[in-house]
Each structure stands twice: as structure tokens, then as C-alpha cells.
Design a protein around this motif. Structure first.
Motif, PDB file in Angstrom:
ATOM      1  N   ILE A  60      39.467  46.839  43.761  1.00 56.08           N
ATOM      2  CA  ILE A  60      40.057  47.138  45.062  1.00 56.08           C
ATOM      3  C   ILE A  60      40.066  45.894  45.936  1.00 56.08           C
ATOM      4  N   LEU A  61      40.924  45.903  46.965  1.00 58.67           N
ATOM      5  CA  LEU A  61      41.002  44.764  47.880  1.00 58.67           C
ATOM      6  C   LEU A  61      41.502  45.255  49.237  1.00 58.67           C
ATOM      7  N   ASP A  62      40.672  46.066  49.901  1.00 52.19           N
ATOM      8  CA  ASP A  62      41.048  46.485  51.251  1.00 52.19           C
ATOM      9  C   ASP A  62      40.588  45.416  52.241  1.00 52.19           C
ATOM     10  N   GLY A  63      40.735  45.679  53.540  1.00 52.96           N
ATOM     11  CA  GLY A  63      40.412  44.671  54.540  1.00 52.96           C
ATOM     12  C   GLY A  63      38.968  44.217  54.500  1.00 52.96           C
ATOM     13  N   LEU A  98      42.304  35.980  46.172  1.00 58.50           N
ATOM     14  CA  LEU A  98      41.360  37.056  46.465  1.00 58.50           C
ATOM     15  C   LEU A  98      41.383  38.131  45.382  1.00 58.50           C
ATOM     16  N   TRP A  99      42.565  38.446  44.876  1.00 58.57           N
ATOM     17  CA  TRP A  99      42.657  39.421  43.782  1.00 58.57           C
ATOM     18  C   TRP A  99      41.926  38.904  42.535  1.00 58.57           C
ATOM     19  N   GLU A 100      42.043  37.609  42.274  1.00 64.54           N
ATOM     20  CA  GLU A 100      41.345  37.044  41.112  1.00 64.54           C
ATOM     21  C   GLU A 100      39.837  37.197  41.269  1.00 64.54           C
ATOM     22  N   HIS A 101      39.349  36.955  42.479  1.00 63.89           N
ATOM     23  CA  HIS A 101      37.909  37.127  42.719  1.00 63.89           C
ATOM     24  C   HIS A 101      37.506  38.598  42.623  1.00 63.89           C
ATOM     25  N   ALA A 102      38.355  39.479  43.124  1.00 62.94           N
ATOM     26  CA  ALA A 102      38.052  40.910  43.047  1.00 62.94           C
ATOM     27  C   ALA A 102      37.939  41.363  41.593  1.00 62.94           C
ATOM     28  N   GLU A 103      38.863  40.917  40.769  1.00 61.68           N
ATOM     29  CA  GLU A 103      38.826  41.255  39.341  1.00 61.68           C
ATOM     30  C   GLU A 103      37.583  40.669  38.685  1.00 61.68           C
ATOM     31  N   GLN A 104      37.258  39.453  39.073  1.00 64.27           N
ATOM     32  CA  GLN A 104      36.115  38.752  38.476  1.00 64.27           C
ATOM     33  C   GLN A 104      34.803  39.507  38.699  1.00 64.27           C
ATOM     34  N   HIS A 105      34.629  40.069  39.868  1.00 68.04           N
ATOM     35  CA  HIS A 105      33.339  40.667  40.226  1.00 68.04           C
ATOM     36  C   HIS A 105      33.230  42.156  39.925  1.00 68.04           C
ATOM     37  N   THR A 106      34.326  42.830  39.648  1.00 67.68           N
ATOM     38  CA  THR A 106      34.258  44.274  39.392  1.00 67.68           C
ATOM     39  C   THR A 106      33.543  44.539  38.071  1.00 67.68           C
ATOM     40  N   PRO A 107      32.454  45.286  38.086  1.00 67.19           N
ATOM     41  CA  PRO A 107      31.692  45.528  36.856  1.00 67.19           C
ATOM     42  C   PRO A 107      32.338  46.604  35.982  1.00 67.19           C
ATOM     43  N   HIS A 108      31.821  46.731  34.787  1.00 67.37           N
ATOM     44  CA  HIS A 108      32.310  47.774  33.873  1.00 67.37           C
ATOM     45  C   HIS A 108      31.485  49.053  34.009  1.00 67.37           C
ATOM     46  N   GLU A 109      30.312  48.941  34.587  1.00 70.50           N
ATOM     47  CA  GLU A 109      29.454  50.100  34.786  1.00 70.50           C
ATOM     48  C   GLU A 109      29.313  50.364  36.293  1.00 70.50           C
ATOM     49  N   ARG A 110      29.100  51.612  36.648  1.00 67.35           N
ATOM     50  CA  ARG A 110      28.899  52.029  38.041  1.00 67.35           C
ATOM     51  C   ARG A 110      30.021  51.519  38.963  1.00 67.35           C
ATOM     52  N   GLY A 161      53.754  55.048  49.326  1.00 70.04           N
ATOM     53  CA  GLY A 161      52.617  54.731  50.185  1.00 70.04           C
ATOM     54  C   GLY A 161      51.356  54.315  49.461  1.00 70.04           C
ATOM     55  N   ILE A 162      51.384  54.270  48.115  1.00 67.36           N
ATOM     56  CA  ILE A 162      50.199  53.873  47.350  1.00 67.36           C
ATOM     57  C   ILE A 162      50.416  52.474  46.791  1.00 67.36           C
ATOM     58  N   GLY A 163      49.595  51.538  47.230  1.00 67.10           N
ATOM     59  CA  GLY A 163      49.662  50.176  46.736  1.00 67.10           C
ATOM     60  C   GLY A 163      48.590  49.924  45.687  1.00 67.10           C
ATOM     61  N   ARG A 164      48.465  48.668  45.332  1.00 71.08           N
ATOM     62  CA  ARG A 164      47.561  48.286  44.250  1.00 71.08           C
ATOM     63  C   ARG A 164      46.107  48.667  44.545  1.00 71.08           C
ATOM     64  N   SER A 165      45.639  48.383  45.757  1.00 67.58           N
ATOM     65  CA  SER A 165      44.245  48.654  46.085  1.00 67.58           C
ATOM     66  C   SER A 165      43.967  50.152  46.195  1.00 67.58           C
ATOM     67  N   THR A 166      44.888  50.886  46.809  1.00 66.78           N
ATOM     68  CA  THR A 166      44.693  52.333  46.938  1.00 66.78           C
ATOM     69  C   THR A 166      44.696  53.006  45.572  1.00 66.78           C
ATOM     70  N   LEU A 212      35.035  38.649  50.233  1.00 64.36           N
ATOM     71  CA  LEU A 212      35.382  37.673  49.197  1.00 64.36           C
ATOM     72  C   LEU A 212      35.864  36.358  49.794  1.00 64.36           C
ATOM     73  N   ALA A 213      36.601  36.433  50.905  1.00 64.18           N
ATOM     74  CA  ALA A 213      37.069  35.198  51.551  1.00 64.18           C
ATOM     75  C   ALA A 213      35.886  34.359  52.013  1.00 64.18           C
ATOM     76  N   ARG A 214      34.837  35.011  52.512  1.00 60.88           N
ATOM     77  CA  ARG A 214      33.651  34.270  52.956  1.00 60.88           C
ATOM     78  C   ARG A 214      32.790  33.821  51.783  1.00 60.88           C
TER      79      ARG A 214
END
Length: 354
Positions: free
Chosen positions: A135-138, A163-175, A115-120, A144-146
């Protein structure tokens, strides 16, 4: 661009983000995990009372792993998508058996749990441990789509990959803990599905969907198919002592593992119901009285439910079938039962003239 997006989201979160949700207290992997599973396809306001009751009964992974499945399902009753509850307990058992009662801090090992996927898995790492994970929940998909004007339904492989590529791109290393909450909150509070509040969005200035007038069109919806219509007889068999016959549903499928009322195919006529019920259930009954029909919609079909009261002469004996059990009528709603069945058992009965 990545730093700019993260910086703006974090600044917005510091002023407007949600910081007092129940799962923000004592952010253990267990508490984060349960909240993430409950929040799948369910609104925060709906989840909060269920989460608090669940935590009161199952405060840690050990108590969840060792609990009777009926108890787990009872505390899930009303949230829907009951496979989530069964998978939750399966994963809890695996954490106890394979990881010494501690959730792994590895993305791949987390994803191996039922029951645990990539985003969870990423949410657990980011929220509980502050580990950089995207993460990439709904809600995040919608933001990101918008922001990047990603066309297509997010369930399609190519769209999801983008969308996953954009999620990775924007996730910071701090906070990262605050960032993951910030982007979820933005989707839930500002970049909403209908009538997004672009005037108060920290990403509005360079949002591609806004620039192109596409905020209402993105993300694109799943292509719709007409839902089939199905019917079933729902048998309310009661004995002279006021006990109601309950049936445990199969572990998989609709309402899997929950207690419900026995069902029969509507190809059987009302007059045939007592005879067929006796043959199928081993219960002699008569006096079939139809009640008001109601419809319940599942994710992939509509079900027209025809409740029927049947009388079992005498007092019910112990059942040989472990999936059948007599339950005092007043206690039946307290079991782990589907919401439509609980509503049926607690509302005044209305007979139907056929």
C-alpha cells in the motif's frame, strides 16, 4: 533491510498499534473498501461516525448498489470530495453486475472498479484476505519519504515510482494485514506531518531524514499556486407555505449530485435577481434580501457566497424540471446537501446592508 523494517514495525504495532477501529471488526472486502475510500484525505476521528452510520444503512455491497443515490449522498454529506460517494456506488453496482456480488481477489480486477486505485486495491487484498500487496497512502508516503530521504513532491511520477519501489521492498510475506496497518498507524501516530515523535519511532535509528535533519522538509509539498477567488449568488427562494426551492447539482464537478440552493452569477445586480431568477428557474419571486456573505474554500479555489432570500408569492406548484424541487424548510437540512449549505440553513439569518 526489508525484514528489519517489517520486523520493527510489527513489534511496534503489537504494543502501540490501533486494533479496535470499526473496520477492523469482520474485515470483509466491502467493509475494508468503504473505510479506505472514506479515509482518503479525511482523518480517522472524522471518519468513524460516518463509517458506522454508513454501515448501519448499507451493511453490504448489495444494499449500497440498490440504494437511491440521494440516500448515499445524504450519508456522505459532510465528508466532502463527493465524487468518492458516487464512485463508491458505481463500483458497488459493478461488483453486483460483473462479479456476482463478490469483490475479486485480483489486483488488476479491483483497480478496474471505479474509484479504486493501486493502493486501495492492495489494502483490500492485504486487510481482507491477508494477500501480500503493498500500500502507499498518504501516511505511508510520509514514512517512506523520510526513512529513505526521498526528495521531491510525491505527486511527481519519478518520486512516486521510487516510493512504490520502497513500499514493495518492505512489505513482508507474513502478517501482511498487521504490517499494512502498522505502517499506516506509524504515519498517523508517530511520523506525523508536523512535529514527528522520532524518539518513539521504531525506525528512527537508521532513518535518513532524521540523520540529515530533514524530517521537517520531507516529504516535500506540492508547489503552491495562488487559489483564484470566485463569487456566486445563492438563492433562498421560499414560498408562503415555508417550502424552500432546492436544486440538484450536475453529477460531476463541485458538490456533484448533491441538492443545494440555486446559484446565479454575481455579474447580476441585486435588483436584477428576481427577474433573472424567474427567467432561469421559471419561478416568479420578489423582495430580495441579502444575507451575510461567507467564504468556502475548495481544493482549487475560494468561493465567496452571497446568500439572498427571495419570496415566491403563493404556494409552489409541482416543478417540471426534475433537478428542481420544493422542500419544507425544516426538512431541507436532512437531504444530501453540502455542509456549508446545511450550516446556512440551520443558523440564524443575518441580513446585510448594501
Amino acid at each position: 533491510m526489508a525484514d528489519s523494517v517489517a520486523d520493527r514495525l510489527l513489534a511496534w504495532y503489537d504494543q502501540h498499534g490501533r486494533k479496535n477501529l470499526p473496520w477492523h471488526e469482520d474485515r470483509t472486502p466491502y467493509r475494508v473498501w468503504v473505510s479506505e475510500i472514506m479515509l482518503q484525505q479525511t482523518q480517522v476521528t472524522t471518519v468513524i461516525p460516518y463509517y458506522e452510520a454508513f454501515m448501519a444503512r448499507f451493511p453490504d455491497v448489495k444494499s449500497l448498489a440498490e440504494a437511491p443515490v440521494d440516500d448515499v449522498l445524504q450519508h456522505w454529506s459532510g465528508l466532502g470530495y463527493y465524487a468518492r460517494a458516487r464512485n463508491l456506488q458505481k463500483a458497488a453496482k459493478a461488483v453486483m453486475a460483473d462479479h456476482g456480488g463478490e469483490f475479486p481477489k485480483d489486483q488488476e480486477q479491483l483497480e478496474a472498479l471505479t474509484g479504486i486505485g493501486r493502493s486501495t486495491a492492495a489494502a483490500i487484498l492485504a486487510q481482507a484476505h491477508g494477500i501480500r500487496a503493498s500500500i502507499l497512502d498518504g501516511n505511508v508516503k510520509r514514512v517512506l519519504a523520510r526513512y529513505h530521504a526521498v526528495h521531491g513532491w510525491p505527486g511527481q511520477t519519478a518520486v512516486l515510482r521510487a516510493l512504490w519501489e520502497h513500499a514493495e521492498q518492505h512489505t513482508p510475506h507474513e502478517r501482511v494485514r498487521d504490517y499494512t496497518q502498522a505502517i499506516m498507524d506509524l504515519g498517523a501516530m508517530v511520523c506525523t506531518r508536523r512535529k514527528p515523535d522520532c524518539e518513539h519511532c521504531p525506525l528512527a535509528d537508521d532513518c535518513e531524514a532524521r540523520a540529515q535533519g530533514l524530517t521537517a522538509a520531507l516529504p516535500e509539498s506540492k508547489p503552491k499556486k495562488a487559489k483564484p477567488e470566485k463569487e456566486t449568488w445563492l438563492l433562498m427562494i421560499e414560498d408562503d407555505a415555508g417550502n424552500l426551492l432546492m436544486e440538484r447539482r450536475p453529477p460531476s464537478g463541485i458538490w456533484g449530485g448533491l441538492w443545494s440552493l440555486p446559484e446565479l452569477d454575481t455579474a447580476i445586480t441585486l435588483d436584477e435577481l428576481p427577474e433573472v431568477a424567474e427567467r432561469e428557474l421559471g419561478i416568479a419571486c420578489d423582495d430580495a434580501q441579502p444575507l451575510s456573505v461567507f467564504r468556502h474554500t475548495f481544493s482549487h479555489y475560494h468561493l465567496h457566497i452571497h446568500p439572498v432570500r427571495l419570496r415566491h408569492a403563493g404556494t409552489a406548484a409541482e416543478m417540471d424540471n426534475s433537478d428542481l424541487a420544493w422542500q419544507p424548510r425544516e426538512d431541507a437540512p436532512t437531504l444530501g446537501i453540502p455542509s456549508p449549505i446545511r450550516k446556512l440553513l440551520t443558523q440564524p439569518e443575518q441580513t446585510t446592508l448594501l
